[in-house]
Design a protein around this motif. Structure first.
Motif, PDB file in Angstrom:
ATOM      1  N   ASN A  69      42.087  40.920 -11.146  1.00 59.31           N
ATOM      2  CA  ASN A  69      43.457  40.933 -10.620  1.00 59.31           C
ATOM      3  C   ASN A  69      43.974  39.515 -10.368  1.00 59.31           C
ATOM      4  N   ALA A  70      43.092  38.650  -9.848  1.00 51.96           N
ATOM      5  CA  ALA A  70      43.500  37.273  -9.567  1.00 51.96           C
ATOM      6  C   ALA A  70      43.844  36.538 -10.860  1.00 51.96           C
ATOM      7  N   LEU A  71      43.016  36.716 -11.886  1.00 54.38           N
ATOM      8  CA  LEU A  71      43.262  36.042 -13.161  1.00 54.38           C
ATOM      9  C   LEU A  71      44.516  36.588 -13.834  1.00 54.38           C
ATOM     10  N   SER A  72      44.725  37.898 -13.739  1.00 50.51           N
ATOM     11  CA  SER A  72      45.931  38.497 -14.325  1.00 50.51           C
ATOM     12  C   SER A  72      47.186  37.988 -13.624  1.00 50.51           C
ATOM     13  N   SER A  73      47.133  37.928 -12.289  1.00 50.23           N
ATOM     14  CA  SER A  73      48.283  37.452 -11.521  1.00 50.23           C
ATOM     15  C   SER A  73      48.576  35.991 -11.837  1.00 50.23           C
ATOM     16  N   LEU A  74      47.529  35.196 -11.975  1.00 48.26           N
ATOM     17  CA  LEU A  74      47.703  33.780 -12.278  1.00 48.26           C
ATOM     18  C   LEU A  74      48.364  33.582 -13.641  1.00 48.26           C
ATOM     19  N   ASN A  75      48.025  34.436 -14.591  1.00 47.88           N
ATOM     20  CA  ASN A  75      48.620  34.315 -15.924  1.00 47.88           C
ATOM     21  C   ASN A  75      50.074  34.758 -15.940  1.00 47.88           C
ATOM     22  N   VAL A  76      50.429  35.689 -15.073  1.00 48.57           N
ATOM     23  CA  VAL A  76      51.837  36.052 -14.932  1.00 48.57           C
ATOM     24  C   VAL A  76      52.624  34.858 -14.383  1.00 48.57           C
ATOM     25  N   VAL A  77      52.017  34.150 -13.421  1.00 45.59           N
ATOM     26  CA  VAL A  77      52.657  32.941 -12.884  1.00 45.59           C
ATOM     27  C   VAL A  77      52.816  31.898 -13.983  1.00 45.59           C
ATOM     28  N   TYR A  78      51.778  31.744 -14.823  1.00 44.25           N
ATOM     29  CA  TYR A  78      51.856  30.784 -15.930  1.00 44.25           C
ATOM     30  C   TYR A  78      52.992  31.124 -16.894  1.00 44.25           C
ATOM     31  N   MET A  79      53.196  32.424 -17.126  1.00 41.79           N
ATOM     32  CA  MET A  79      54.317  32.831 -17.985  1.00 41.79           C
ATOM     33  C   MET A  79      55.645  32.372 -17.401  1.00 41.79           C
ATOM     34  N   LEU A  80      55.800  32.585 -16.101  1.00 42.31           N
ATOM     35  CA  LEU A  80      57.047  32.198 -15.444  1.00 42.31           C
ATOM     36  C   LEU A  80      57.225  30.680 -15.464  1.00 42.31           C
ATOM     37  N   VAL A  81      56.128  29.945 -15.248  1.00 43.36           N
ATOM     38  CA  VAL A  81      56.196  28.483 -15.282  1.00 43.36           C
ATOM     39  C   VAL A  81      56.557  27.993 -16.682  1.00 43.36           C
ATOM     40  N   GLY A  82      55.949  28.614 -17.700  1.00 46.26           N
ATOM     41  CA  GLY A  82      56.271  28.250 -19.079  1.00 46.26           C
ATOM     42  C   GLY A  82      57.742  28.470 -19.391  1.00 46.26           C
ATOM     43  N   LEU A  83      58.280  29.612 -18.963  1.00 46.10           N
ATOM     44  CA  LEU A  83      59.704  29.892 -19.185  1.00 46.10           C
ATOM     45  C   LEU A  83      60.586  28.912 -18.415  1.00 46.10           C
ATOM     46  N   LEU A  84      60.144  28.551 -17.194  1.00 48.93           N
ATOM     47  CA  LEU A  84      60.902  27.596 -16.389  1.00 48.93           C
ATOM     48  C   LEU A  84      60.941  26.226 -17.044  1.00 48.93           C
ATOM     49  N   LEU A  85      59.791  25.769 -17.544  1.00 59.30           N
ATOM     50  CA  LEU A  85      59.732  24.468 -18.217  1.00 59.30           C
ATOM     51  C   LEU A  85      60.619  24.449 -19.459  1.00 59.30           C
ATOM     52  N   ILE A  86      60.568  25.534 -20.234  1.00 51.39           N
ATOM     53  CA  ILE A  86      61.394  25.618 -21.448  1.00 51.39           C
ATOM     54  C   ILE A  86      62.872  25.615 -21.083  1.00 51.39           C
ATOM     55  N   GLY A  89      58.953  17.038 -14.107  1.00 55.36           N
ATOM     56  CA  GLY A  89      57.765  16.328 -13.667  1.00 55.36           C
ATOM     57  C   GLY A  89      57.130  16.961 -12.439  1.00 55.36           C
ATOM     58  N   GLY A  90      57.963  17.329 -11.462  1.00 50.87           N
ATOM     59  CA  GLY A  90      57.444  17.925 -10.233  1.00 50.87           C
ATOM     60  C   GLY A  90      56.808  19.286 -10.456  1.00 50.87           C
ATOM     61  N   VAL A  91      57.532  20.153 -11.172  1.00 50.01           N
ATOM     62  CA  VAL A  91      57.012  21.499 -11.440  1.00 50.01           C
ATOM     63  C   VAL A  91      55.758  21.427 -12.314  1.00 50.01           C
ATOM     64  N   GLY A  92      55.824  20.615 -13.370  1.00 52.05           N
ATOM     65  CA  GLY A  92      54.683  20.508 -14.278  1.00 52.05           C
ATOM     66  C   GLY A  92      53.454  19.942 -13.603  1.00 52.05           C
ATOM     67  N   LEU A  93      53.633  18.921 -12.764  1.00 50.81           N
ATOM     68  CA  LEU A  93      52.492  18.301 -12.090  1.00 50.81           C
ATOM     69  C   LEU A  93      51.856  19.255 -11.088  1.00 50.81           C
ATOM     70  N   PHE A  94      52.700  19.958 -10.324  1.00 54.05           N
ATOM     71  CA  PHE A  94      52.174  20.887  -9.321  1.00 54.05           C
ATOM     72  C   PHE A  94      51.360  22.001  -9.974  1.00 54.05           C
ATOM     73  N   PHE A  95      51.921  22.624 -11.003  1.00 56.55           N
ATOM     74  CA  PHE A  95      51.255  23.771 -11.607  1.00 56.55           C
ATOM     75  C   PHE A  95      50.135  23.369 -12.561  1.00 56.55           C
ATOM     76  N   SER A  96      50.064  22.090 -12.944  1.00 55.97           N
ATOM     77  CA  SER A  96      48.957  21.669 -13.802  1.00 55.97           C
ATOM     78  C   SER A  96      47.632  21.806 -13.057  1.00 55.97           C
ATOM     79  N   PHE A  97      47.651  21.591 -11.727  1.00 55.22           N
ATOM     80  CA  PHE A  97      46.405  21.700 -10.961  1.00 55.22           C
ATOM     81  C   PHE A  97      45.965  23.153 -10.809  1.00 55.22           C
ATOM     82  N   THR A  98      46.917  24.088 -10.846  1.00 56.12           N
ATOM     83  CA  THR A  98      46.525  25.494 -10.769  1.00 56.12           C
ATOM     84  C   THR A  98      45.817  25.936 -12.043  1.00 56.12           C
ATOM     85  N   GLU A  99      45.991  25.178 -13.129  1.00 55.56           N
ATOM     86  CA  GLU A  99      45.316  25.532 -14.378  1.00 55.56           C
ATOM     87  C   GLU A  99      43.812  25.298 -14.285  1.00 55.56           C
TER      88      GLU A  99
END
Length: 212
Positions: free
Chosen positions: A11-28, A178-188
């Motif tokens: 569940n944790a890994l699935s939830s984290l990947n949903v967050v990654y999807m949202l971050v990817g869409l935000l960056l784009i 830069g801010g969003v990308g740097l913050f979420f890069s550590f969650t990877e």
């Protein structure tokens, strides 16, 4: 089920990947908005952010499928690629935050000098501005551009330079990216660790002898 168990890890890994999807869409989305002023697209870092966003979106889909199905191969490639995405995203995010106004002005001046007069006039009309930068280094070019300018603001004698408008726009985009990308890069890194942990856990629903 304790948090270190199979279900919690899934569940944790699935939830984290949903967050990654949202971050990817935000960056784009933000990077595309940063390209909206045309000449801002000359800042190649923004193009790099779009590439990272697309890649993060795709790898998050792979991770989500791998997490739901406990697919060993998908999880392995997910771990490796996500770590590479972390390195690239960290570097691009730091570059977004590090680029200063002087470097942006240099990029804009270089790009502006390669534009045709017709393209400059169209850009000035679309942005409602005249000339690029009113400074001593490009005074002659600025006067010529101002003379050819057909923007509405010129008739009102209340024109900003296009450079000032584009620099403000690009600075906002670079700071957000830069801010969003740097913050979420550590969650990877957390995502890689969760994937390693989850991949090595036994699925209680499966035949224990089938576990690799």
């Amino acid at each position: 089920m304790v948090c270190g168990g199979f279900t919690c890890s899934r569940n944790a890994l699935s939830s984290l990947n949903v967050v990654y999807m949202l971050v990817g869409l935000l960056l784009i989305g933000v990077a595309a908005w940063g390209k909206g002023f045309g000449i801002v697209s000359s800042i190649h870092i923004i193009g790099g952010v779009i590439a990272v966003g697309v890649f993060l979106l795709l790898i998050s889909i792979v991770g989500l499928v791998g997490a739901i199905n406990h697919h060993q191969v998908l999880l392995f490639f997910y771990m490796v690629i996500l770590f590479l995405v972390f390195i690239i995203q960290f570097g691009v995010s730091c570059s977004c935050l590090a680029i200063n106004r002087g470097q942006q002005e240099q990029l804009l001046n270089t790009s502006w000098s390669h534009l045709s007069n017709q393209t400059r006039v169209e850009l000035e009309t679309r942005l409602d501005c005249c000339g690029l930068l009113n400074d001593t280094l490009s005074m002659g070019q600025f006067r010529m551009d101002y003379a050819n300018c057909t923007a509405v603001c010129k008739a009102k004698n209340q024109c900003y330079t296009c450079g000032d408008k584009m620099l403000q726009h690009s600075q906002e985009a670079l700071q957000i990216l830069g801010g969003v990308g740097l913050f979420f890069s550590f969650t990877e890194i957390l995502g890689v660790w969760l994937a390693v942990r989850y991949r090595n856990q036994k699925d209680p629903r499966a035949n224990p002898s089938a576990f690799l």
